[in-house]
Design an enzyme around this catalytic site. Structure first.
Site, PDB file in Angstrom:
ATOM      1  N   HIS A   1      34.697  20.284 116.391  1.00 15.21           N
ATOM      2  CA  HIS A   1      35.957  21.730 116.005  1.00 15.21           C
ATOM      3  C   HIS A   1      36.134  21.629 117.530  1.00 15.21           C
ATOM      4  O   HIS A   1      36.616  23.214 117.366  1.00 15.21           O
ATOM      5  CB  HIS A   1      33.622  22.733 115.287  1.00 15.21           C
ATOM      6  CG  HIS A   1      34.911  23.899 114.935  1.00 15.21           C
ATOM      7  ND1 HIS A   1      35.718  24.706 115.027  1.00 15.21           N
ATOM      8  CD2 HIS A   1      35.351  23.897 113.103  1.00 15.21           C
ATOM      9  CE1 HIS A   1      35.657  25.522 114.501  1.00 15.21           C
ATOM     10  NE2 HIS A   1      36.100  25.045 113.133  1.00 15.21           N
TER      11      HIS A   1
ATOM     12  N   ARG B   1      40.551  21.920 111.344  1.00 18.17           N
ATOM     13  CA  ARG B   1      39.182  21.671 111.759  1.00 18.17           C
ATOM     14  C   ARG B   1      38.715  20.416 110.792  1.00 18.17           C
ATOM     15  O   ARG B   1      38.909  19.244 110.139  1.00 18.17           O
ATOM     16  CB  ARG B   1      38.798  22.606 110.408  1.00 18.17           C
ATOM     17  CG  ARG B   1      38.797  23.827 110.099  1.00 18.17           C
ATOM     18  CD  ARG B   1      38.328  25.165 109.380  1.00 18.17           C
ATOM     19  NE  ARG B   1      38.531  26.820 109.735  1.00 18.17           N
ATOM     20  CZ  ARG B   1      39.804  27.103 109.073  1.00 18.17           C
ATOM     21  NH1 ARG B   1      41.189  26.386 108.629  1.00 18.17           N
ATOM     22  NH2 ARG B   1      40.212  28.697 109.623  1.00 18.17           N
TER      23      ARG B   1
ATOM     24  N   LYS C   1      39.285  26.598 104.242  1.00 14.43           N
ATOM     25  CA  LYS C   1      38.166  28.095 104.691  1.00 14.43           C
ATOM     26  C   LYS C   1      38.948  28.948 104.288  1.00 14.43           C
ATOM     27  O   LYS C   1      38.091  29.557 103.486  1.00 14.43           O
ATOM     28  CB  LYS C   1      37.854  27.668 106.085  1.00 14.43           C
ATOM     29  CG  LYS C   1      36.551  28.249 106.005  1.00 14.43           C
ATOM     30  CD  LYS C   1      36.548  28.767 107.599  1.00 14.43           C
ATOM     31  CE  LYS C   1      35.428  29.615 107.777  1.00 14.43           C
ATOM     32  NZ  LYS C   1      34.733  29.416 109.031  1.00 14.43           N
TER      33      LYS C   1
ATOM     34  N   TYR D   1      55.136  36.265 105.443  1.00 10.52           N
ATOM     35  CA  TYR D   1      56.019  35.891 107.030  1.00 10.52           C
ATOM     36  C   TYR D   1      55.301  35.142 107.950  1.00 10.52           C
ATOM     37  O   TYR D   1      56.462  34.530 108.373  1.00 10.52           O
ATOM     38  CB  TYR D   1      55.322  37.426 107.466  1.00 10.52           C
ATOM     39  CG  TYR D   1      56.412  37.679 108.626  1.00 10.52           C
ATOM     40  CD1 TYR D   1      57.700  37.633 108.449  1.00 10.52           C
ATOM     41  CD2 TYR D   1      56.012  37.974 110.127  1.00 10.52           C
ATOM     42  CE1 TYR D   1      58.840  38.302 109.808  1.00 10.52           C
ATOM     43  CE2 TYR D   1      56.607  38.013 111.204  1.00 10.52           C
ATOM     44  CZ  TYR D   1      57.940  38.006 111.390  1.00 10.52           C
ATOM     45  OH  TYR D   1      58.541  38.104 112.410  1.00 10.52           O
TER      46      TYR D   1
ATOM     47  N   HIS E   1      43.943  30.920 111.460  1.00  7.56           N
ATOM     48  CA  HIS E   1      42.992  31.556 111.320  1.00  7.56           C
ATOM     49  C   HIS E   1      43.713  32.739 109.432  1.00  7.56           C
ATOM     50  O   HIS E   1      45.361  32.428 110.005  1.00  7.56           O
ATOM     51  CB  HIS E   1      43.252  31.834 112.275  1.00  7.56           C
ATOM     52  CG  HIS E   1      42.220  31.349 113.170  1.00  7.56           C
ATOM     53  ND1 HIS E   1      42.002  31.564 114.667  1.00  7.56           N
ATOM     54  CD2 HIS E   1      41.030  30.515 113.024  1.00  7.56           C
ATOM     55  CE1 HIS E   1      41.345  30.389 115.108  1.00  7.56           C
ATOM     56  NE2 HIS E   1      40.946  30.005 114.641  1.00  7.56           N
TER      57      HIS E   1
ATOM     58  N   ARG F   1      39.767  22.205 118.577  1.00  4.59           N
ATOM     59  CA  ARG F   1      40.238  23.740 118.277  1.00  4.59           C
ATOM     60  C   ARG F   1      40.413  24.486 119.380  1.00  4.59           C
ATOM     61  O   ARG F   1      41.211  26.016 119.681  1.00  4.59           O
ATOM     62  CB  ARG F   1      39.821  24.223 116.962  1.00  4.59           C
ATOM     63  CG  ARG F   1      40.071  23.504 115.609  1.00  4.59           C
ATOM     64  CD  ARG F   1      39.176  23.858 114.325  1.00  4.59           C
ATOM     65  NE  ARG F   1      39.323  25.370 114.306  1.00  4.59           N
ATOM     66  CZ  ARG F   1      40.732  25.937 113.547  1.00  4.59           C
ATOM     67  NH1 ARG F   1      41.644  25.170 113.179  1.00  4.59           N
ATOM     68  NH2 ARG F   1      40.801  26.949 113.284  1.00  4.59           N
TER      69      ARG F   1
END
Length: 398
Positions: free
Chosen positions: A332, A242, A269, A369, A359, A335
């Site tokens: 942005h 970001r 974020k 994991y 994310h 991404r």
């Protein structure tokens, strides 16, 4: 003797304070320096007491008599006027400390202690300012849904639909915090759900065609400007994090030996720490920048002061200078470009790509994991991605 305005004006100072009486305990105290102060003398439980009303002419004769009559009504109900006045003053002080702005600031301070990212805290402070100084002074208990809607619709009428909806959501958080801390009984913002115009969902413009993306990379390579901006622009597509995270990148977060950039939870974020594997190309960009800003805190310091990073609009401004409009490409958008082209390649696990993009993954066990299981693949993917961009920049396409 009953006072008149003429008698009050003609009352001259003397060597000692003296009283000019009206009726039913009301009198004017004339001081040697000329001040004239209203007082009420009364008895409660057999004890004589005095109640101060204020100064003449700020408090007129009629107002002083009205205050006297109100005090007498309190006495008739066994209420001490001085106690009632003190209680009213305390309640006014409490109401002032329970203003929307003060409760919002308490909420922001709480979120800061809980580790909320500084950019998010700054946005919350910005929301408080957008609500306006007059609204900010209003006690949270007195604000009605109609009053709040009136403030929000000011932004809506100016076409700031998203801002109006974000402000409603923020106000709701403030009111819920007030309820939780026993300073309000309801959340008027909750009642306004559906009252504002829902803005159309905006997606960040991004280039996802390989050939067009290669042309963008060539334009970035040719870009001339402040070194911090040049190198930030070059690094952005390699790490595709970001914009706020990249511009606030600190040297303390970069491990050159392990080729890892570790972003702390306070800057993320999603409030999860995030590690970014660095390709050889990314490391080379950082090495070049280290010779320029390595003695400071930030990797990409502002041209105005090294104590701050480049501004949040710097990369977008550079893209505009290169001829890319906001409908074509945004900071942005890198991404989206990376996500699209990496998925399109078919070489990488979609979960590894999602993890690289930081994310949020549902469930704490799955997050743990993903952080470990896909690290090796992410390291390989980071190098492949940088090599692929080199090919695109030179005009090739795998």
């Amino acid at each position: 003797m009953v006072l008149t305005d003429t008698a009050i004006r003609n009352a001259k100072p003397a060597d000692k304070p003296y009283k000019v009486t009206d009726s039913q305990g009301l009198y004017l105290l004339v001081n040697p320096r000329g001040s004239k102060l209203w007082r009420i003398k009364y008895r409660i439980d057999g004890v004589e007491r005095k109640l101060s009303l204020g100064a003449y002419p700020e408090i007129t004769l009629a107002e002083a008599r009205a205050a006297r009559d109100a005090a007498r009504r309190q006495l008739a109900h066994a209420i001490d006027p001085n106690v009632a006045k003190r209680q009213a003053r305390i309640e006014a002080s409490i109401r002032a400390s329970n203003s929307f702005a003060s409760v919002a600031e308490e909420l922001i301070e709480k979120k800061a202690r809980e580790g909320l990212a500084e950019p998010t805290l700054e946005k919350m402070r910005w929301f408080v300012k957008l609500m306006g100084a007059d609204f900010g002074k209003r006690p949270v208990t007195d604000i009605t849904p109609q009053e709040l809607l009136h403030e929000l619709q000011k932004h809506e009428r100016r076409g700031r639909l998203e801002t109006a909806n974000l402000l409603r959501a923020f106000a709701s958080r403030v009111f819920r915090f007030a309820v939780a801390t026993a300073r309000a009984e309801r959340d008027p913002a909750q009642l306004l759900i559906g009252a504002l115009t829902t803005p159309r969902v905006k997606h960040f413009a991004a280039i996802i065609d390989p050939n067009e993306f290669g042309a963008l990379l060539r334009a970035i390579e040719d870009y001339q400007g402040d070194p911090a901006v040049m190198y930030a622009l070059k690094l952005t597509p390699h790490v595709f994090q970001r914009p706020g995270e990249l511009r606030q990148m600190e040297w303390a977060e970069v491990n050159f030996d392990k080729a890892v950039w570790t972003i702390p939870v306070t800057k993320m974020k999603m409030r999860q720490p995030h590690s970014v594997p660095l390709s050889r190309q990314a490391l080379a960009i950082l090495q070049a920048m280290r010779s320029l800003s390595g003695s400071g805190r930030y990797v990409f310091p502002s041209i105005r002061t090294r104590a701050r990073p480049i501004s949040e609009n710097t990369i977008n401004a550079a893209l505009r200078r290169m001829g890319y409009s906001k409908e074509q490409m945004t900071a942005h958008g890198f991404r989206t470009s990376a996500s699209s082209l990496l998925n399109e390649s078919g070489k990488w696990n979609p979960d590894a790509i999602e993890r690289a993009l930081a994310h949020m993954v549902a469930g704490s066990v799955r997050r743990i994991y993903n952080q470990s299981a896909y690290w090796a693949e992410r390291v390989e993917m980071a190098q492949w991605w940088s090599d692929y961009m080199d090919e695109l920049r030179s005009g090739g396409n795998r």
